[in-house]
Design an enzyme around this catalytic site. Sequence first.
Site, PDB file in Angstrom:
ATOM      1  N   CYS A 278      -3.226 -15.219 -12.975  1.00  0.00           N
ATOM      2  CA  CYS A 278      -2.224 -14.469 -12.209  1.00  0.00           C
ATOM      3  C   CYS A 278      -2.280 -12.988 -12.607  1.00  0.00           C
ATOM      4  CB  CYS A 278      -0.837 -15.032 -12.509  1.00  0.00           C
ATOM      5  SG  CYS A 278       0.479 -14.039 -11.813  1.00  0.00           S
TER       6      CYS A 278
ATOM      7  N   ASP B 262      -5.080  -9.620  29.124  1.00  0.00           N
ATOM      8  CA  ASP B 262      -5.931  -9.671  27.930  1.00  0.00           C
ATOM      9  C   ASP B 262      -5.897 -11.077  27.330  1.00  0.00           C
ATOM     10  OD1 ASP B 262      -7.567  -8.784  25.988  1.00  0.00           O
ATOM     11  OD2 ASP B 262      -6.053  -7.659  24.881  1.00  0.00           O
TER      12      ASP B 262
ATOM     13  N   TYR C 250      15.872 -32.199  33.254  1.00  0.00           N
ATOM     14  CA  TYR C 250      14.453 -32.277  33.611  1.00  0.00           C
ATOM     15  C   TYR C 250      13.820 -33.463  32.864  1.00  0.00           C
ATOM     16  CZ  TYR C 250       9.551 -31.202  34.254  1.00  0.00           C
ATOM     17  OH  TYR C 250       8.227 -31.312  34.583  1.00  0.00           O
TER      18      TYR C 250
ATOM     19  N   LEU D  88     -16.286  -6.254  34.500  1.00  0.00           N
ATOM     20  CA  LEU D  88     -15.887  -5.035  35.218  1.00  0.00           C
ATOM     21  C   LEU D  88     -16.410  -3.799  34.504  1.00  0.00           C
ATOM     22  CD1 LEU D  88     -12.141  -5.955  35.842  1.00  0.00           C
ATOM     23  CD2 LEU D  88     -13.940  -5.853  37.571  1.00  0.00           C
TER      24      LEU D  88
ATOM     25  N   LYS E  92      -4.646  -5.673  33.920  1.00  0.00           N
ATOM     26  CA  LYS E  92      -5.832  -6.329  33.366  1.00  0.00           C
ATOM     27  C   LYS E  92      -5.331  -7.200  32.204  1.00  0.00           C
ATOM     28  CE  LYS E  92     -10.512  -5.432  31.704  1.00  0.00           C
ATOM     29  NZ  LYS E  92     -10.478  -6.374  30.611  1.00  0.00           N
TER      30      LYS E  92
ATOM     31  N   CYS F  82       7.274 -16.206 -13.680  1.00  0.00           N
ATOM     32  CA  CYS F  82       6.344 -15.095 -13.478  1.00  0.00           C
ATOM     33  C   CYS F  82       7.111 -13.906 -12.892  1.00  0.00           C
ATOM     34  CB  CYS F  82       5.237 -15.535 -12.521  1.00  0.00           C
ATOM     35  SG  CYS F  82       4.280 -14.167 -11.866  1.00  0.00           S
TER      36      CYS F  82
ATOM     37  N   LYS G 242      -8.920   1.281  31.204  1.00  0.00           N
ATOM     38  CA  LYS G 242      -8.533   0.746  29.894  1.00  0.00           C
ATOM     39  C   LYS G 242      -7.460   1.614  29.248  1.00  0.00           C
ATOM     40  CE  LYS G 242     -11.254  -1.890  27.796  1.00  0.00           C
ATOM     41  NZ  LYS G 242     -11.322  -3.320  27.500  1.00  0.00           N
TER      42      LYS G 242
ATOM     43  N   ASP H 225      17.270 -28.375  30.486  1.00  0.00           N
ATOM     44  CA  ASP H 225      16.102 -29.084  29.932  1.00  0.00           C
ATOM     45  C   ASP H 225      16.306 -30.591  29.905  1.00  0.00           C
ATOM     46  OD1 ASP H 225      15.012 -26.693  29.553  1.00  0.00           O
ATOM     47  OD2 ASP H 225      14.993 -26.730  27.346  1.00  0.00           O
TER      48      ASP H 225
ATOM     49  N   GLU I   4      -3.697  -3.774  39.818  1.00  0.00           N
ATOM     50  CA  GLU I   4      -2.957  -4.850  39.136  1.00  0.00           C
ATOM     51  C   GLU I   4      -3.272  -4.815  37.646  1.00  0.00           C
ATOM     52  OE1 GLU I   4      -5.088  -7.487  41.608  1.00  0.00           O
ATOM     53  OE2 GLU I   4      -6.270  -8.336  39.972  1.00  0.00           O
TER      54      GLU I   4
ATOM     55  N   CYS J 207       0.229 -19.096  -8.541  1.00  0.00           N
ATOM     56  CA  CYS J 207       0.689 -19.009  -9.921  1.00  0.00           C
ATOM     57  C   CYS J 207       1.865 -19.977 -10.009  1.00  0.00           C
ATOM     58  CB  CYS J 207       1.162 -17.578 -10.209  1.00  0.00           C
ATOM     59  SG  CYS J 207       2.109 -17.447 -11.723  1.00  0.00           S
TER      60      CYS J 207
ATOM     61  N   CYS K 102       1.341 -12.355 -14.558  1.00  0.00           N
ATOM     62  CA  CYS K 102       1.731 -12.981 -15.832  1.00  0.00           C
ATOM     63  C   CYS K 102       0.537 -13.596 -16.555  1.00  0.00           C
ATOM     64  CB  CYS K 102       2.824 -14.021 -15.600  1.00  0.00           C
ATOM     65  SG  CYS K 102       2.219 -15.504 -14.768  1.00  0.00           S
TER      66      CYS K 102
ATOM     67  N   GLU L 140      -6.999 -15.689  34.156  1.00  0.00           N
ATOM     68  CA  GLU L 140      -6.964 -15.404  32.722  1.00  0.00           C
ATOM     69  C   GLU L 140      -5.929 -16.304  32.064  1.00  0.00           C
ATOM     70  OE1 GLU L 140      -9.130 -13.007  32.376  1.00  0.00           O
ATOM     71  OE2 GLU L 140      -8.875 -12.241  30.325  1.00  0.00           O
TER      72      GLU L 140
ATOM     73  N   ARG M 144     -15.528 -18.775  30.796  1.00  0.00           N
ATOM     74  CA  ARG M 144     -16.496 -17.863  31.395  1.00  0.00           C
ATOM     75  C   ARG M 144     -17.909 -18.127  30.889  1.00  0.00           C
ATOM     76  NH1 ARG M 144     -19.081 -13.079  30.433  1.00  0.00           N
ATOM     77  NH2 ARG M 144     -19.318 -11.752  32.264  1.00  0.00           N
TER      78      ARG M 144
ATOM     79  N   TYR N  84      -6.415 -14.150  39.744  1.00  0.00           N
ATOM     80  CA  TYR N  84      -6.517 -12.831  40.378  1.00  0.00           C
ATOM     81  C   TYR N  84      -7.756 -12.624  41.246  1.00  0.00           C
ATOM     82  CZ  TYR N  84      -8.997 -12.506  35.934  1.00  0.00           C
ATOM     83  OH  TYR N  84      -9.810 -12.758  34.870  1.00  0.00           O
TER      84      TYR N  84
HETATM   85  S1  IVH Z   1     -11.403  -9.173  38.469  1.00  0.00           S
HETATM   86  C1  IVH Z   1     -15.740  -9.790  39.928  1.00  0.00           C
HETATM   87  N1  IVH Z   1      -8.949  -8.833  37.732  1.00  0.00           N
HETATM   88  O1  IVH Z   1     -11.459  -8.627  32.700  1.00  0.00           O
HETATM   89  C2  IVH Z   1     -14.523  -9.280  39.271  1.00  0.00           C
HETATM   90  N2  IVH Z   1     -10.556  -9.316  36.051  1.00  0.00           N
HETATM   91  O2  IVH Z   1     -13.974  -7.043  31.838  1.00  0.00           O
HETATM   92  C3  IVH Z   1     -13.747 -10.309  38.624  1.00  0.00           C
HETATM   93  N3  IVH Z   1      -9.580  -9.525  33.797  1.00  0.00           N
HETATM   94  O3  IVH Z   1     -14.047 -10.957  32.991  1.00  0.00           O
HETATM   95  C4  IVH Z   1     -12.767  -9.808  37.659  1.00  0.00           C
HETATM   96  N4  IVH Z   1      -7.491  -9.139  34.370  1.00  0.00           N
HETATM   97  O4  IVH Z   1     -11.700 -11.844  32.506  1.00  0.00           O
HETATM   98  C5  IVH Z   1     -10.200  -9.089  37.321  1.00  0.00           C
HETATM   99  N5  IVH Z   1      -6.677  -8.548  37.223  1.00  0.00           N
HETATM  100  C6  IVH Z   1      -7.930  -8.811  36.832  1.00  0.00           C
HETATM  101  C7  IVH Z   1      -8.245  -9.065  35.489  1.00  0.00           C
HETATM  102  C8  IVH Z   1      -9.572  -9.300  35.128  1.00  0.00           C
HETATM  103  C9  IVH Z   1      -8.303  -9.420  33.369  1.00  0.00           C
HETATM  104  C10 IVH Z   1     -10.725  -9.796  32.917  1.00  0.00           C
HETATM  105  C11 IVH Z   1     -11.687 -10.807  33.444  1.00  0.00           C
HETATM  106  C12 IVH Z   1     -13.027 -10.117  33.448  1.00  0.00           C
HETATM  107  C13 IVH Z   1     -12.796  -8.985  32.514  1.00  0.00           C
HETATM  108  C14 IVH Z   1     -13.701  -7.829  32.896  1.00  0.00           C
END
Ligand code: IVH
Length: 700
Positions: free
Chosen positions: A438, A139, A58, A105, A137, A461, A344, A55, A135, A456, A441, A196, A158, A248
């Site tokens: 409290c 969050d 850098y 989706l 999803k 107490c 999901k 570090d 791949e 408190c 007490c 994301e 978005r 993605y």
């Molecule tokens: S593809 C047109 N790939 O999930 C399709 N979405 O409920 C574009 N998300 O709004 C989305 N991981 O924010 C895609 N590997 C992934 C994702 C992904 C998370 C989110 C994205 C989207 C939401 C759909």
Amino acid sequence: MYAKEETIRLQKATNELVKKASGSHLSSDSLNILKDVLRFHEYRYYILNDPLLADFEYDLLYKELEKIEKDDPKLVTADSPTQRVAKGLTKEFPTVQHLVPMLSLDNSYNAEDLIDFDRKAKELTELNEIEYCVEPKFDGGSISLIYENDLLTRGSTRGDGEAGEEVTTNIRQIHSLPLSAKFSAYGIEKIEIRGEVLINKSNFSKYNQQLMEEGFAPLANPRNAAAGTLRIKDPSEAAKRNLEAFVYHISYYKLLKGSKIPVELQTHSGALKMLWNLGFRSPEKEKKVFKGIQKVIDYCQDFETVRDDLPYEIDGMVIKVNDFGLQDRMGATSHHPRWAIAFKFKARQATTQLLNVEFQVGRTGAVTPVAKLQPVGIGGVTVSSISIHNEDYIEEKDLRIGDTVLIERAGDVIPQIVKSLPDVRTGHEKKIRFPKNCPACHSKLFKEQEEAVWRCVNIECPAQVVERIIHFVSKDAMDIRGLGEANVRKFFELGLLKDIPGIYSLNYNTIMGMEGFGEKSIDKLKSAIETSKKQPLNRLIYALGIRFVGETTAKTLAKTVHNLSELENMSQEELEQLEDIGPKVAGSIVHFFSNKNNTAILSQLQKEGLQFKNEKKASTQEGSLRGQTFLFTGTLSAMKRSEAEAIVEANGGQILGSVSAKLNYLVTGADAGSKLDKAKKINTIKIISEDEFLQMTSKK
Ligand code: IVH
């Protein structure tokens, strides 16, 4: 992204630059290579998670680049590594139109749903078998990025899918997103990319910890934290949250005149590879391509089992038809593409009833409302009570007794109430009334200005005393096994344990007759209590439960003094000069030691033979700096302050907490301030530079 030869070339250049920069400043001749080297190391750190540079090295090179650019601002380019954090506040986040609407989706929850999706896809394409790319999803919060002529020009949220907020200043700080990328090498002039934004689990829990220490309610999940951070108006505040990003999806591109569509843009897996090769963090390593739906199902189910081992949150998998030509043929509904589906994972949210609210008093006197819930299972755990933090939080979420509430347990995060569901109220719900006194007490509660917490302030107490004892014996403090929370409460209720020193004079004859206590367990308890006397000073300081003094601060305090009693005598000013101790923490320490009750407890503990000495300090007597005292001030260039201090201690010297006649050497870095001024007035103190210090310790 970087082939082997390129990696070797940049690593060689790094070594040369570090060597040069340690002796003198770099000139603007090194500007381009310096930027390349810094970008390369950002990539190693943020994308590959495999740094090749310490570090401080850098930082040394980064500061050189800053200096060259400061000396000649004409040299600053928009994609320079120094141009991530903007100065000043962002005035507004204007609404911007996405080039292509951001669809969401369709969801699936089990194997049957996926088989159904595959059947429809085969019907639409009139094929017998389809190739899918699968791949994670992610969050977090979705973003859209535009690169034009190889430069990042816009980043937005978005929003409603058609238009979002332009948050480029905050997006630029995400080190896993390159400020420039050679799209032109693929014949691309302009491109819109989806991705994301995330906060990884460990940064999220650090951030929540900090919020709670400051009396604020923690955030329910990393998703809210990431999405919220994108809209923070102070870029330096946003930078502290360490956002990360995955990309993605390519929603739009325009080719350079005369260019043909690159082969990479024939399939989704090719696009992920292209993005990866351009220095983005795409799910290149996590994605897999399969023919037929069964292998897709297996991969989704396997991935769910490792979900909790990932450093970031995912809530499922995304299955995409791999061939872009087929994707175009399949098209989209008004809500989602027909060529992709989300699988999901098991939900970590549930709804339940808020039955009642109890008020608990913590060891610092903070009164915390706790919601009692109709027990409900989420992700294999039954949840029946959840902290609802403070009055403001109750107000903000509009929580009422009798409400139906949505709760969430995100990974390892303590369950939180996401929101109440006012639509299903019956009219019998009751407002939550915060007590004025409290609950333990009955003394009057107080709330400081700018604080969200009612407290408190009665130091005796009983609720606070018992919580302080529980903290004292806890694993990270004195670690007295056998005297856990339940036993402390039991002994306290029975009058067998009245305060912290009482731990060391327990009446074992009385305990012996109690349920669950045989000779063996008593022996174990006795020995755990005896062993705790030898716990090092930093643990003892932490165990005292001084407000704002967590484990790290306790370590800083412990290494500053030879003996706990020195700490009692330190002034607010002296404390503030210690690393990472600001006015708030220093004030709390001074306040703690100014309380007679606390000092009485300390002298009793000392009599009981607890470890008040800093053993490490006493034992490092060997070495070239033996008997000498040091203090560092200002910004050091070749190393972190903690590293410099470690060198002193390894050579038998001592670090002092403040400037006084006891100090032998003040080592000054850049922008040294008040300590230097003070030291100049004491003529026995030798004021030396970082270089001189390194020569003394012959580390150079
Ligand atoms: S593809 C047109 N790939 O999930 C399709 N979405 O409920 C574009 N998300 O709004 C989305 N991981 O924010 C895609 N590997 C992934 C994702 C992904 C998370 C989110 C994205 C989207 C939401 C759909």
